[in-house]
Design a protein around this motif. Structure first.
Motif, mmCIF file in Angstrom:
data_model
loop_
_atom_site.group_PDB
_atom_site.id
_atom_site.type_symbol
_atom_site.label_atom_id
_atom_site.label_comp_id
_atom_site.label_asym_id
_atom_site.label_seq_id
_atom_site.Cartn_x
_atom_site.Cartn_y
_atom_site.Cartn_z
ATOM 1 N N ALA A 1 0.836 -1.208 0.000
ATOM 2 C CA ALA A 1 0.000 0.000 0.000
ATOM 3 C C ALA A 1 0.872 1.260 0.000
ATOM 4 C CB ALA A 1 -0.931 -0.011 1.210
ATOM 5 N N LEU A 2 1.956 1.231 0.761
ATOM 6 C CA LEU A 2 2.885 2.361 0.789
ATOM 7 C C LEU A 2 3.468 2.624 -0.599
ATOM 8 C CD1 LEU A 2 4.907 1.725 4.092
ATOM 9 C CD2 LEU A 2 3.322 3.606 3.669
ATOM 10 N N ASN A 3 3.933 1.571 -1.240
ATOM 11 C CA ASN A 3 4.534 1.718 -2.566
ATOM 12 C C ASN A 3 3.513 2.172 -3.602
ATOM 13 O OD1 ASN A 3 7.287 1.008 -2.022
ATOM 14 N ND2 ASN A 3 6.636 -1.116 -1.776
ATOM 15 N N LEU A 4 2.297 1.653 -3.478
ATOM 16 C CA LEU A 4 1.235 2.067 -4.394
ATOM 17 C C LEU A 4 0.919 3.544 -4.215
ATOM 18 C CD1 LEU A 4 -1.040 1.512 -6.423
ATOM 19 C CD2 LEU A 4 -2.469 0.781 -4.511
ATOM 20 N N ALA A 5 0.812 3.974 -2.968
ATOM 21 C CA ALA A 5 0.516 5.385 -2.692
ATOM 22 C C ALA A 5 1.618 6.286 -3.232
ATOM 23 C CB ALA A 5 0.352 5.603 -1.187
ATOM 24 N N TYR A 6 2.855 5.840 -3.088
ATOM 25 C CA TYR A 6 3.997 6.628 -3.561
ATOM 26 C C TYR A 6 4.032 6.683 -5.093
ATOM 27 C CZ TYR A 6 8.859 8.009 -4.377
ATOM 28 O OH TYR A 6 9.991 8.649 -4.818
ATOM 29 N N ASN A 7 3.944 5.529 -5.724
ATOM 30 C CA ASN A 7 4.038 5.470 -7.188
ATOM 31 C C ASN A 7 2.807 6.049 -7.876
ATOM 32 O OD1 ASN A 7 6.588 4.164 -7.171
ATOM 33 N ND2 ASN A 7 5.608 2.196 -6.795
ATOM 34 N N GLY A 8 1.642 5.895 -7.239
ATOM 35 C CA GLY A 8 0.409 6.420 -7.822
ATOM 36 C C GLY A 8 0.099 7.847 -7.420
ATOM 37 N N ASP B 1 12.939 -6.010 7.576
ATOM 38 C CA ASP B 1 11.601 -5.493 7.263
ATOM 39 C C ASP B 1 11.398 -4.101 7.860
ATOM 40 O OD1 ASP B 1 10.695 -7.646 5.749
ATOM 41 O OD2 ASP B 1 10.111 -8.775 7.522
ATOM 42 N N GLN B 2 11.963 -3.867 9.055
ATOM 43 C CA GLN B 2 11.874 -2.534 9.652
ATOM 44 C C GLN B 2 12.580 -1.506 8.774
ATOM 45 O OE1 GLN B 2 12.881 -2.179 13.863
ATOM 46 N NE2 GLN B 2 12.231 -4.288 14.222
ATOM 47 N N ARG B 3 13.717 -1.877 8.246
ATOM 48 C CA ARG B 3 14.447 -0.955 7.365
ATOM 49 C C ARG B 3 13.609 -0.588 6.151
ATOM 50 N NH1 ARG B 3 20.269 -4.112 7.628
ATOM 51 N NH2 ARG B 3 20.820 -3.387 9.730
ATOM 52 N N GLU B 4 13.014 -1.604 5.537
ATOM 53 C CA GLU B 4 12.174 -1.353 4.363
ATOM 54 C C GLU B 4 11.005 -0.447 4.721
ATOM 55 O OE1 GLU B 4 9.623 -3.792 0.939
ATOM 56 O OE2 GLU B 4 10.371 -4.841 2.719
ATOM 57 N N LEU B 5 10.394 -0.704 5.871
ATOM 58 C CA LEU B 5 9.241 0.085 6.308
ATOM 59 C C LEU B 5 9.622 1.539 6.545
ATOM 60 C CD1 LEU B 5 6.271 0.196 7.357
ATOM 61 C CD2 LEU B 5 7.196 -0.306 9.626
ATOM 62 N N PHE B 6 10.660 1.787 7.340
ATOM 63 C CA PHE B 6 11.038 3.154 7.691
ATOM 64 C C PHE B 6 11.466 3.946 6.458
ATOM 65 C CE2 PHE B 6 12.341 1.285 12.043
ATOM 66 C CZ PHE B 6 11.049 1.458 12.526
ATOM 67 N N LEU B 7 12.215 3.306 5.587
ATOM 68 C CA LEU B 7 12.689 4.010 4.392
ATOM 69 C C LEU B 7 11.534 4.336 3.453
ATOM 70 C CD1 LEU B 7 15.117 5.127 2.926
ATOM 71 C CD2 LEU B 7 15.508 2.873 1.917
ATOM 72 N N THR B 8 10.615 3.401 3.301
ATOM 73 C CA THR B 8 9.463 3.631 2.423
ATOM 74 C C THR B 8 8.574 4.740 2.969
ATOM 75 O OG1 THR B 8 9.493 1.272 1.834
ATOM 76 C CG2 THR B 8 7.548 2.533 1.212
ATOM 77 N N ILE B 9 8.352 4.748 4.276
ATOM 78 C CA ILE B 9 7.540 5.806 4.886
ATOM 79 C C ILE B 9 8.205 7.167 4.685
ATOM 80 C CG2 ILE B 9 6.749 6.777 7.090
ATOM 81 C CD1 ILE B 9 6.176 3.967 8.031
ATOM 82 N N SER B 10 9.510 7.215 4.856
ATOM 83 C CA SER B 10 10.233 8.474 4.647
ATOM 84 C C SER B 10 10.059 8.970 3.216
ATOM 85 C CB SER B 10 11.722 8.282 4.966
ATOM 86 O OG SER B 10 12.435 9.474 4.723
ATOM 87 N N ASN B 11 10.119 8.054 2.252
ATOM 88 C CA ASN B 11 9.936 8.436 0.844
ATOM 89 C C ASN B 11 8.520 8.933 0.583
ATOM 90 O OD1 ASN B 11 12.572 7.727 0.196
ATOM 91 N ND2 ASN B 11 12.022 5.620 -0.341
#
Length: 410
Positions: free
Chosen positions: A142-149, A175-185
């Motif tokens: 959902a994070l990636n979709l929101a970012y890309n869309g 997984d925490q790294r992926e989460l925090f970095l994606t949220i920051s983006n």
């Protein structure tokens, strides 16, 4: 377009297969379409009888994906509600996870086509899942979709619950790294407060501690990004980046050593050091999008904070003028700016031309600052104990005096 609502005893999943396959094969003509629709319905029935829910989901998604542009959003939401509901039939957490991955992958592979609807479908899927890790996987999608869309406004409010999500998901470091970095983006794309994006970048970098050089190397680009964001931010004056191994590795890095040096200047030195650094590295600073005038403004405030941290608690106007390289009539203006930014609590003694500091923000809060705080607390504790002892002694003296007066009257 007719909304998919089962009006007989036909299973909703089978109704969706029939509806979507008819639309998918509509352009081929009845002679071709009818056998294909029948074949797909038979396959769906076989999956249902044999409890092959993953295969059924895959079958349904194939047809549904083909008609995404042919039906209304209301119909699509109804179709995917039925598809997503299949995860509730899974018999093991692993099966649920695989189905969640399959559905999420299909929903997110075209993020620019009805992104808000796709995000809503993912949220619905999330709420149907019981396995915590399945939920995490869908949330990342959902994070990636929101970012890309470019529909980040729909997911940013959920960041307030990240701490409770983390407790629920119990995910590992990677997984925490992926989460925090994606949220920051996402926050950066959303043009949110730089502080919020910076906070999650910090969380990301903090997950690197004691790893080997190869693993640590993964964090270099983000460490540089974090430093640049801190220097750029006009409302951030304190951070603990210097204590992080992921940042510390830049000090001896041929490519990024200058960025580390810049951070060190902002956190431990004064304006003159920055000006000297800028004169020698102006091109590098520009390449990171740093504006010299903005850096001077921030460095003046941080230099003033450094002056205020002196144990004397007083800063002469002349020292402020010389350190900040400003005119005499600008001294009080910069003190007011520091007060407005909540960097200082102080009074200006115009008669004696000094600033009397009662509190100042520390640019870094490491071991030295903790030790200083410990010493102050011990001093305050001693002072309070002394005051209490004095009060108690005075009370005993007063009680004794009153008793003596009573004996005298008798």
């Amino acid at each position: 377009m007719t909304t998919v609502v089962p009006t007989s005893e036909e299973d909703p999943a089978l109704a969706v297969v029939r509806f979507t396959s008819e639309l998918a094969w509509a352009d081929a003509g009845p002679e071709v379409a009818e056998p294909q629709v029948t074949r797909l319905c038979v396959e769906a029935q076989e999956c249902m009888v044999m409890n092959k829910w993953f295969d059924l989901a895959s079958l349904m998604l194939t047809s549904a994906d083909l008609i995404f542009s042919k039906v209304s959003e209301k119909d699509l939401e109804c179709i995917f509600t039925v598809i997503c509901n299949l995860v509730t039939k899974s018999e093991t957490p692993d099966e649920e996870l695989e189905m969640a991955k399959l559905i999420a992958a299909k929903i997110t592979h075209q993020p620019n086509d009805k992104p808000a609807l796709r995000l809503k479908i993912l949220f619905n899927l999330y709420n149907l899942l019981e396995n915590p890790y399945s939920r995490f996987h869908v949330y990342i999608n959902a994070l990636n979709l929101a970012y890309n869309g470019k529909v980040t406004e729909h997911i940013v409010p959920s960041f307030k619950k990240i701490d409770s999500f983390l407790k629920e998901w119990s995910i590992g470091i990677l997984d925490q790294r992926e989460l925090f970095l994606t949220i920051s983006n996402v926050l950066k794309e959303h043009k949110s407060s730089a502080k919020e994006s910076f906070k999650f970048l910090n969380k990301y970098l903090a997950t690197f501690s004691g790893e080997d050089a190869y693993t640590m190397n993964e964090a270099k680009e983000e460490a540089v990004r974090t430093i640049v964001e801190f220097v750029k931010a006009s409302d951030m004056f304190q951070c603990d980046l210097l204590d992080m191994p992921a940042v510390g590795q830049l000090e001896k890095d041929a490519k990024y050593a200058l960025v580390y040096e810049l951070l060190k200047i902002f956190l431990t030195q004064r304006l003159d050091a920055y000006l000297e650094f800028q004169a020698a590295n102006s091109t590098s600073l520009k390449s990171y999008g740093l504006v010299h005038e903005d850096c001077i403004t921030k460095m003046r405030l941080m230099s003033l904070v450094d002056l205020a941290s002196d144990e004397s608690g007083q800063i002469p106007y002349a020292l402020i003028r010389d350190t900040l390289r400003i005119n005499d009539d600008e001294v009080e203006l910069w003190v007011v700016k520091a007060i407005t930014a909540k960097l200082l609590d102080c009074k200006m003694d115009q008669m004696n031309q000094v600033v009397i500091v009662s509190r100042c923000t520390e640019r870094v809060f490491g071991q030295h600052q903790w030790q200083t705080l410990k010493t102050k607390l011990a001093t305050w504790r001693g002072n309070i104990a002394s005051v209490i002892s004095t009060i108690q002694a005075n009370r005993i003296t007063e009680d004794g005096s009153q008793a003596m007066q009573g004996l005298t009257i008798r």
